[in-house]
Design a protein around this motif. Structure first.
Motif: not given
Ligand code: MG
Ligand code: IPE
Ligand code: IPE
Length: 256
Positions: A35-41, A86-88
């Motif tokens: 499930m990728d793309g939450n940040g870009r959304w 490793q994310r904030p």
């Molecule tokens: Mg991603």
């Protein structure tokens, strides 16, 4: 030996719903999703990334419901990778809190709809309160025989393989496993996914053509679909469309 009988699940459709162009006798047994793309959304809307994750949880609910209704047996969702630590700190904390809320808010739905919750990954690394919510929901739903919702949490394919090697090596040293008798089936039995058939279908949203350390061993012969749609924009119609495409794929498994 892995013995997991692929028992076809009974569908629980309302007559008003239509999956008419999908052959429900030929569904993938196990579907896995990156499930990728939450940040870009969120970025596209000049919102905080967290807002993307929140919207993403709504899509999780929708896809779980769709899988249950159409009769998928196992849905494995990549929710948090070993690399995602490793994310904030603020983003990690927000994801953990969303996870805990999801577990608490979905408990009733899982019980009402015969859904069994399972988790794969380094569960012991999750915050204490998340672990508690997870264990509680898993234990409450463990007898459910409908859809298995399998959450990959602090999951990494390489970590999983390393753990498997460590366990097999330890047993070999103790004389409990004969190295000559190590087979692919035995290896599978030492993975987090022990007892589950490998995914038939892997979907990745948001267009990236990579695996990102997901189910490295298990996807040897999985059919892969990558869609450009960002996870918060993903939905029932597109999911059903992918199932339909899957049914037109010829799975050869190396044969002619
Ligand atoms: Mg991603
Ligand atoms: C997927 O969305 C959710 C997780 C990895 C937890 P991302 O947060 O990776 O969104 P992008 O890839 O930055 O758009
Ligand atoms: C994969 O997405 C992990 C999850 C969906 C949980 P990432 O966004 O972390 O992967 P990369 O960084 O694009 O490879």
């Amino acid at each position: 030996m892995t013995t997991f009988l692929k028992k076809k699940r009974k569908r629980s459709l309302n007559s008003s719903e239509s999956f008419s162009d999908i052959d429900t006798a030929n569904l993938p047994y196990h579907v896995a999703i990156i499930m990728d793309g939450n940040g870009r959304w969120a970025k596209k809307r000049i919102l905080n990334r967290i807002e993307g994750h929140k919207k993403g949880v709504e899509v999780v609910r929708l896809i779980v419901r769709t899988c249950r209704e159409i009769g998928i047996s196992i849905l494995t969702l990549y929710a948090f990778s070993t690399e995602n630590w490793q994310r904030p700190k603020t983003e990690v904390a927000a994801l953990m809190s969303l996870l805990k809320n999801f577990l608490e808010s979905e408990q009733k739905d899982m019980l009402d709809n015969n859904i069994r919750l399972n988790a794969i990954g380094q569960i012991e690394r999750l915050p204490e309160d998340v672990q508690q919510a997870l264990h509680k929901t898993m234990s409450l739903t463990k007898k459910n025989g409908g859809l298995m919702l399998n959450l990959a949490l602090s999951y990494g394919g390489r970590d999983e393989i390393v753990r498997m090697v460590q366990e097999i090596a330890a047993r070999t040293k103790e004389g409990k496993i004969d190295p000559d008798l190590i087979t692919p089936e035995l290896v599978s039995d030492f993975l987090y996914t022990k007892g589950m058939p490998d995914p038939d279908l892997l979907i990745r949203t948001s267009g990236e053509m990579r695996i990102s350390n997901f189910l490295l061993w298990q996807i040897a012969y999985t059919e892969i679909f990558v869609t450009e749609t960002l996870w918060p924009d993903f939905g029932r119609q597109e999911f059903l469309q992918i199932l339909k495409h899957y049914q037109h794929r010829e799975r050869r498994f190396g044969k002619v």
